[in-house]
Write a protein that holds these residues in place. Sequence first.
Motif, PDB file in Angstrom:
ATOM      1  N   TRP A   1       0.835  -1.210   0.000  1.00 25.44           N
ATOM      2  CA  TRP A   1       0.000   0.000   0.000  1.00 25.44           C
ATOM      3  C   TRP A   1       0.866   1.255   0.000  1.00 25.44           C
ATOM      4  O   TRP A   1       0.722   2.132  -0.846  1.00 25.44           O
ATOM      5  N   TYR A   2       1.777   1.347   0.965  1.00 21.60           N
ATOM      6  CA  TYR A   2       2.573   2.566   1.112  1.00 21.60           C
ATOM      7  C   TYR A   2       3.597   2.733  -0.012  1.00 21.60           C
ATOM      8  O   TYR A   2       3.834   3.862  -0.472  1.00 21.60           O
ATOM      9  N   ALA A   3       4.184   1.640  -0.468  1.00 17.19           N
ATOM     10  CA  ALA A   3       5.185   1.744  -1.533  1.00 17.19           C
ATOM     11  C   ALA A   3       4.546   2.157  -2.855  1.00 17.19           C
ATOM     12  O   ALA A   3       5.044   3.067  -3.541  1.00 17.19           O
TER      13      ALA A   3
ATOM     14  N   ALA B   1     -10.070   5.699  -3.734  1.00 16.19           N
ATOM     15  CA  ALA B   1     -10.216   6.107  -2.339  1.00 16.19           C
ATOM     16  C   ALA B   1     -10.038   7.612  -2.183  1.00 16.19           C
ATOM     17  O   ALA B   1     -10.852   8.292  -1.538  1.00 16.19           O
ATOM     18  N   VAL B   2      -8.991   8.154  -2.806  1.00 13.74           N
ATOM     19  CA  VAL B   2      -8.731   9.584  -2.688  1.00 13.74           C
ATOM     20  C   VAL B   2      -9.764  10.390  -3.461  1.00 13.74           C
ATOM     21  O   VAL B   2     -10.379  11.321  -2.922  1.00 13.74           O
TER      22      VAL B   2
ATOM     23  N   ILE C   1      -2.042   8.056   6.023  1.00 14.26           N
ATOM     24  CA  ILE C   1      -2.485   6.950   5.175  1.00 14.26           C
ATOM     25  C   ILE C   1      -2.221   7.204   3.700  1.00 14.26           C
ATOM     26  O   ILE C   1      -1.794   6.308   2.972  1.00 14.26           O
ATOM     27  N   PHE C   2      -2.420   8.436   3.222  1.00 13.86           N
ATOM     28  CA  PHE C   2      -2.431   8.712   1.785  1.00 13.86           C
ATOM     29  C   PHE C   2      -1.237   9.539   1.296  1.00 13.86           C
ATOM     30  O   PHE C   2      -1.320  10.185   0.262  1.00 13.86           O
TER      31      PHE C   2
ATOM     32  N   ASP D   1       2.172  16.589   5.641  1.00 15.60           N
ATOM     33  CA  ASP D   1       2.212  15.992   4.307  1.00 15.60           C
ATOM     34  C   ASP D   1       3.428  15.073   4.206  1.00 15.60           C
ATOM     35  O   ASP D   1       4.553  15.531   4.009  1.00 15.60           O
ATOM     36  N   MET D   2       3.181  13.778   4.334  1.00 14.40           N
ATOM     37  CA  MET D   2       4.260  12.792   4.298  1.00 14.40           C
ATOM     38  C   MET D   2       4.957  12.792   2.943  1.00 14.40           C
ATOM     39  O   MET D   2       6.174  12.600   2.857  1.00 14.40           O
ATOM     40  N   GLY D   3       4.201  13.014   1.862  1.00 13.36           N
ATOM     41  CA  GLY D   3       4.791  13.052   0.525  1.00 13.36           C
ATOM     42  C   GLY D   3       5.777  14.193   0.372  1.00 13.36           C
ATOM     43  O   GLY D   3       6.877  14.020  -0.172  1.00 13.36           O
TER      44      GLY D   3
END
Length: 242
Positions: free
Chosen positions: A11-13, A167-168, A195-196, A222-224
């Motif tokens: 999911w995360y990758a 989902a987004v 999560i996203f 914002d993890m991205g």
Amino acid sequence: MAIFIFILIHWYASLFFQSVFHHRYAAHNLFTMSKFWEKMFYLGCFFTQGSSYISAYTYGLMHRLHHAHTDKAEDPHSPHNDPNPFVMMWATRNNYFNLYIGKTDAAEKYKKNLPEWERFDKIAHNYITRFCWIAVYIIIYALLTTAWWQWLFLPATVIMGSLQGMAVNWWAHKFGYENYKLTNTSKNILPFDFIFWGEAYHNNHHKYPQRPNNATKWFEWDMGFQTMVFLQKLKIIKIKYQ
């Protein structure tokens, strides 16, 4: 337990490459990188998205059309054009493939500075390769599952990229909170997006589509974007701050 670790990593990758490479790099050109690293990101997309691999060029083009026609009939993935998320996911798939094969054309202004590796896409973006990936997933599930019901997650693994997009794009135009009043229905799904990869801040993104950091409030993270900062420190990318 092992199969859920695999699903979590998958999911995360895969979402990392869809968020950072497809969305922020291909669609919005929020950072630059060398052709070598661009090809490395293509390979990363292939190995993480697997059977749900999508063309960076076509994704970028489709997403630009989403911004140009948000919530209108021309929007390639709007929940306001379809009755439920699964119908929207199928409609998105059809709109994507029509753009990929050239059945649907777009104005030249939407095609500028899109990454393209046509020879690689011919290998990665075909049904033989997709079925090979499905076979790989079946082997992984056979090795890691410990109960019959865990096989119920296999379809989600096969369509992981499409599931993430649905989902987004569905939730972020249906549920959440708004930092900005806009002419579209974009919303932020989560106040703290773990999560996203920062894609949950959809309302912020529609307000500032060329801003590298989707977080705008003190409590948002914002993890991205933080990953992009790390990649810049490694001199892999160079962020265009706007």
